[in-house]
Structures are given as structure tokens and as C-alpha cells.
Write an enzyme that holds these catalytic residues in place. Structure first.
Site, PDB file in Angstrom:
ATOM      1  N   TRP A   1      14.082 -27.533 -68.246  1.00  0.00           N
ATOM      2  CA  TRP A   1      15.106 -28.561 -68.419  1.00  0.00           C
ATOM      3  C   TRP A   1      14.521 -29.813 -69.058  1.00  0.00           C
ATOM      4  CZ3 TRP A   1      19.067 -25.827 -68.478  1.00  0.00           C
ATOM      5  CH2 TRP A   1      19.221 -24.756 -67.598  1.00  0.00           C
TER       6      TRP A   1
ATOM      7  N   ASP B   1      16.637 -36.745 -64.184  1.00  0.00           N
ATOM      8  CA  ASP B   1      17.580 -35.652 -63.995  1.00  0.00           C
ATOM      9  C   ASP B   1      17.370 -35.140 -62.578  1.00  0.00           C
ATOM     10  OD1 ASP B   1      18.997 -33.291 -63.891  1.00  0.00           O
ATOM     11  OD2 ASP B   1      18.003 -32.361 -65.609  1.00  0.00           O
TER      12      ASP B   1
ATOM     13  N   LYS C   1      25.182 -28.020 -57.481  1.00  0.00           N
ATOM     14  CA  LYS C   1      24.108 -27.517 -56.622  1.00  0.00           C
ATOM     15  C   LYS C   1      24.180 -28.149 -55.227  1.00  0.00           C
ATOM     16  CE  LYS C   1      21.360 -26.986 -60.809  1.00  0.00           C
ATOM     17  NZ  LYS C   1      21.356 -25.531 -60.953  1.00  0.00           N
TER      18      LYS C   1
END
Length: 365
Positions: free
Chosen positions: A106, A176, A200
Site C-alpha cells: 500500500w 494511512d 476493516k
């Protein structure tokens, strides 16, 4: 809820498990939302009934994360993947540099998007070690003139997590936190901007939370399309266009659930206990299972491990599926096994999986 319904042992990495109590409440309110005669999905986003839901979700997130007054909470769309572009679009000019700490796929994607707008560079990287760990603070090489420094707080694919965050002076630190937001206490004031996909730990897919310091909004690039400006969403309380109303409603109910069980310190304690069950099964297996992440970088959210050969691994995953354990295959890019133990995954689910791991080892050593 019908007690005959058998809930799966859900270890999906995202969209992931939601609290049963939240699902049951949403079920009760689905047809007639609090006497409106409509579903929350049918309400106008300009209505008083929806506005109350929207504002309560913002207030709860501020309360649970102890967000300082000089920060805004925004509800956006496009996932963390859009933030990979939106951040450099707002804060990085062609002549500027921005530092990216590389700890997995990511951060690689975020770095790639930043190259379209300015000059990003690697502050540090653990790629040479197959992203098994988080860089040490003394490995971070950044510039005082950087537009910002970016990190990924938890790495879902490799199973690593920052335990503490670096102090980088006046340089804006951006994170993030898609896969570990609200899983443990954090000092929001260390960051200029935090972003996270909701799917999540916060709710269903479709909502992206951005926590942004107000001075960052003021200094952002104004010569970009309206929908990509943080100021657009800040000025309009995230209601410039139609937001994902059902997702925000569900996010608010998840926040209510977290508050109801004791808040972020209780959820953090539970997450440590759950992860310990599975890590103990790995560590006490005498090499039958081998964890991917280095000991000091282990994630409490995504536990990644391998077995000694592919055939045994395939057998393990097949039997796990037959026993009702869902989502324990590793990410398609790396293979292996992964148990994602997000906030809403019950202790009992993790205990059942650790017991299964032990039984499988006993049968196959």
C-alpha cells in the site's frame, strides 16, 4: 435474530467482520428508521433525521480518538486508494519533495501516485527483507523542506504494524491507518492528516474517514477540481454531494458499540488478547508454523504465517475452510496464510482458530 443462523468464523481482510449487535440493530431499523417510515437508505441526506446520524458519527469519532479541536473529520468516498492521489494533489507541487516510508504494497501504491504530482522519495524501506519489519527511527532519512512524510501504520498483506510513530518536527506527518484505526489509542496531534477506509475496523465498505488538521486545509492547492479539495468537504460538513448514507449510519453504530464496551482502551486490550492466541500457536509450534513479521513489528490486526511446504499449506487452508474459517488465505500477491483479527472479530473466533491450528499440527507433524 434467528438463533439457528450459524455465523462464520470471519477472518476476511476487508470488507471484514462487523459486530453482531450492530448488524442486529441495523436489521431492526432497516425498514422503518426510527419512525420515519423509510429506510436510512431512502432518507434524504439533507433531512434532519439523517443529519443527526451524520453529526453523531463525527462526534463519536472525535470522542473515541480524542481528536483535538483544530482537526476536521471528513467522510469521503473512493477508499484509501483515492487518498493516494488526493494527498499529493492537494499538498505536493512539481518542484517539491515528499518522503514515503516503504513498508508494503500500500505504501508502494501511494508512492506511485505521488510521482504524478511531484518528487516523492523513499525515507526508508524494508523491501529488501520482504517487508518483514518496520524501519527503526534512526533509519529514517528525510528533509526539513519536505511537503510531508507519509507512512502506512499497519500492513495487511505482510502483517506488520508501527508500535510507535516517529517525531519529525514541523514536517506534516500523514498516515494511512485503514487497517488499524480505532484498534488502539493514538496521539492524533502527531499527524497532519490520517485517512482510513472504513471496511476493516469502522464499518462497511464505501466510507473513507479523513482526519485533517485545519491549517492543512487552508494551505492546500486550490487549483484542482472541486471534489478533490479537502476544503470542499470541510466547508460542507462532508455533504457537498450525496454521501454514502447507509455506510455512515453503520459506522456510527460501530462507534456506539465501541463506546458501549468501554472505548478504545478496552478494544485495544481485547485485540492484544485475540492476537496472542494465534501468535502463541505459531510460536509454540516448533517451526511447524512460521510467522512472516519480525517479532517487534507484528501486527495485532493481520497475522501472517506459512507452513513448511505448499502441499501442507494447501491442506491446512482447505481444512480450515471446511471447519468454517473464512478468509485465512494470504493475499494473492504473496500467498501463505493470514488471520485478520479486527475489532469486531470475537475472542471465541480466534480461540477456535488457535485450537484448530494446534489440532492440525498434531495430525500432520
Amino acid at each position: 435474530m434467528n438463533q439457528l443462523v450459524q455465523r462464520a468464523y470471519n477472518f476476511n481482510a476487508g470488507p471484514s467482520a462487523l459486530p453482531l449487535a450492530v448488524l442486529e440493530k441495523a436489521q431492526q431499523e432497516l425498514i422503518d428508521f426510527r419512525g420515519t417510515g423509510m429506510s436510512i437508505m431512502e432518507l434524504s441526506h439533507r433531512s434532519a433525521a439523517y443529519e443527526e446520524v451524520h453529526n453523531q458519527a463525527i462526534a463519536l469519532l472525535k470522542e473515541l480518538l480524542s481528536i483535538p479541536e483544530d482537526y476536521e473529520v471528513l467522510f469521503l468516498q473512493g477508499g484509501a486508494s483515492l487518498q493516494f492521489s488526493m494527498i499529493p494533489m492537494n499538498f505536493l507541487t512539481p518542484e517539491q519533495k515528499a518522503g514515503y516510508i516503504m513498508t508494503g504494497s500500500w505504501s508502494e501504491k501511494a508512492f506511485s501516485e505521488a510521482k504524478l504530482f511531484g518528487n516523492p522519495y523513499h525515507v526508508a524501506s524494508t523491501k529488501d527483507s520482504q517487508y518483514r519489519g518496520i524501519p527503526q527511527f534512526d533509519e529514517l532519512q528525510y528533509n526539513a523542506t519536505d511537503a510531508y512524510v507519509h507512512l502506512t501504520s499497519n500492513n495487511t498483506i505482510y502483517g506488520t504494524q508501527w508500535k510507535e510513530f516517529p517525531q519529525i518536527g514541523d514536517i506534516p506527518l500523514i498516515a494511512d491507518m485503514s487497517s488499524d484505526i480505532l484498534s488502539k489509542p493514538i496521539d492524533v496531534s502527531k499527524f497532519a492528516l490520517i485517512y482510513a477506509g472504513a471496511q476493516k475496523n469502522l464499518g462497511p465498505s464505501g466510507v473513507t474517514v479523513v482526519i485533517i488538521r485545519k491549517d492543512m486545509i487552508e494551505k492546500a492547492n486550490s487549483s484542482i477540481p472541486t471534489m478533490f479539495k479537502y476544503s470542499t468537504h470541510s466547508k460542507n460538513n462532508s455533504l457537498y454531494n450525496t454521501p454514502p448514507t447507509f455506510g455512515i449510519y453503520m459506522l456510527g453504530e460501530v462507534l456506539n458499540w465501541v463506546k458501549g464496551i468501554g472505548g478504545i482502551y478496552e478494544i485495544s486490550k481485547r485485540n492484544e488478547e485475540k492476537a496472542k492466541l494465534i501468535y502463541n500457536a505459531i510460536d509454540q509450534s516448533h517451526g511447524f508454523y512460521s510467522g512472516h513479521a519480525e517479532l517487534g513489528s507484528r501486527s495485532l490486526m493481520n497475522i501472517t504465517f506459512r507452513l513448511k511446504d505448499e502441499e501442507l499449506e494447501k491442506k491446512f487452508l482447505e481444512e480450515a475452510k471446511n471447519e468454517g474459517f473464512i478468509g485465512v488465505n494470504g493475499h494473492r500477491s504473496v500467498g501463505g496464510c493470514r488471520a485478520s483479527t479486527y475489532n469486531a472479530v470475537p475472542y471465541e473466533t480466534c480461540k477456535a482458530f488457535s485450537d484448530f491450528m494446534l489440532q492440525f499440527q498434531n495430525k500432520n507433524e
